[in-house]
Design a protein around this motif. Structure first.
Motif, short mmCIF file in Angstrom:
data_model
loop_
_atom_site.label_atom_id
_atom_site.label_comp_id
_atom_site.label_asym_id
_atom_site.label_seq_id
_atom_site.Cartn_x
_atom_site.Cartn_y
_atom_site.Cartn_z
N VAL A 27 0.85 -1.19 0.00
CA VAL A 27 0.00 0.00 0.00
C VAL A 27 0.89 1.23 0.00
O VAL A 27 1.71 1.42 0.91
CB VAL A 27 -0.93 0.04 1.23
CG1 VAL A 27 -1.83 1.27 1.18
CG2 VAL A 27 -1.77 -1.23 1.33
N THR A 38 -6.30 1.71 5.44
CA THR A 38 -6.24 0.54 4.57
C THR A 38 -5.28 -0.51 5.15
O THR A 38 -5.62 -1.69 5.26
CB THR A 38 -5.81 0.94 3.15
OG1 THR A 38 -6.76 1.86 2.61
CG2 THR A 38 -5.72 -0.27 2.23
N ASN A 110 -2.27 3.98 -3.50
CA ASN A 110 -3.14 4.86 -2.72
C ASN A 110 -2.63 6.29 -2.61
O ASN A 110 -3.42 7.23 -2.51
CB ASN A 110 -3.29 4.26 -1.31
CG ASN A 110 -3.86 5.24 -0.31
OD1 ASN A 110 -5.07 5.43 -0.21
ND2 ASN A 110 -2.98 5.88 0.46
#
Length: 322
Positions: A27, A38, A110
């Motif tokens: 991520v 997340t 992200n």
């Protein structure tokens, strides 16, 4: 999974029945907001998560709870340095991951920047296009071989893609007057088009890609907005919603904002979301109305446009990718 989720669903609700032990997930944007949530939610369900961040000291502080949750669940957590505004940093990060050679089941792109004053990355690209798109374009393509059959790429886009299509002739505003929201729109459209072409190139080997809109959330992403900027943006969104017969805009919580990301990464059927744009834990409909509202504009899903962006991106970064 038979559950139907929506705009109010949270990460914990989406992942309630999901066991992620044995899944390794990368991520980006691991130092704040949606990235931290997340990571937290995935680690809490047993995943081995790797967070990438420009400022590792800040990321360590922001992710203390992620590390604790990973220990409790039987997962694991580690950090890696990544500055998406510097291709030398992007390549160093990719090289480190490739040297490590452990595969990923999921990559979640992200990280991002929204509506800053005009600036350039270390490589001379307009800040938003260079960071939001080109940085991820190089990182993901360099480590694509670490995604095996059943792997997924989740690119965070935005309803802001409706502000503007990409400009392949002038991506860095060298001949166009800079507008921060046009720049943001271009970069978020690029995130979707990259998704479309990556999915086309890799689905034959069982790897799928999707783009997601998290919704409107108050996070560090809005650091360049004043209160009056926010009010004007919300007013424009509400005008577009009213014209389309939609209810007024509502902010999401951070767990609600990250829900579509984890849904697309772990719950949704890959064939349903591959090459698509998702919002509120659903595949979005194509909507060509004016203003910032739900749905995805057709230009963001056009396969020929996606291929053209891929080619232009290769030219800009000086690398070719399969």
């Amino acid at each position: 999974m038979s559950h139907v989720f929506d705009a109010r669903s949270t990460t914990d609700e989406v992942l309630a029945d999901v066991d992620l032990h044995g899944k390794r997930i990368l991520v980006t944007g691991a130092s704040a907001g949606l990235g931290v949530e997340t990571l937290r939610s995935l680690a809490a369900h047993g995943a081995d998560v790797v967070g990438a961040a420009r400022d590792l000291a800040k990321a360590r502080g922001a992710t203390a709870g992620v590390r604790e949750g990973a220990l409790t669940s039987g997962g694991s957590f580690e950090l890696i340095e990544l500055d998406l505004a510097s291709l030398s940093s992007v390549r160093a990060c990719a090289d480190q991951l490739l040297k490590d050679a452990r595969p990923f089941d999921i990559v979640i792109a992200n990280a991002g920047v929204m509506a800053p004053p005009f600036g350039q990355t270390a490589d001379g690209f307009e800040t938003q296009f260079g960071t939001n798109h080109l940085g991820h374009f190089v990182l993901v393509n360099r480590i694509a071989g670490l995604l095996g059959e059943g792997g997924r790429l989740v690119n965070l886009s935005s309803a802001g893609h409706r502000f503007a299509d990409v400009d392949l002739d002038d991506p860095n505003f060298e001949r166009t007057a800079y507008d921060p929201w046009v720049g943001y729109g271009r970069s978020k459209t690029a995130n979707i088009l990259f998704t479309v072409e990556f999915d086309r190139r890799h689905r034959g080997r069982g790897v799928r890609a999707t783009a997601v809109h998290p919704g409107g959330i108050r996070t560090e992403l809005g650091r360049h907005m004043t209160a009056s900027d926010e009010q004007a943006l919300i007013a424009s969104i509400n005008a577009a919603h009213a014209a389309a017969g939609l209810p007024p805009f509502e902010f999401k919580s951070i767990p609600q904002g990250a829900a579509t990301t984890v849904w697309a990464a772990t719950v949704a059927h890959p064939d349903a979301i591959g090459g698509h744009y998702c919002e509120d834990c659903q595949v979005a409909e194509i909507q060509d109305g004016e203003g910032i509202r739900g749905g995805v504009r057709p230009y963001a899903l056009d396969p020929k446009h996606a291929e053209a962006l891929w080619t232009r991106s290769e030219e800009l970064v000086g690398e070719r990718f399969l």
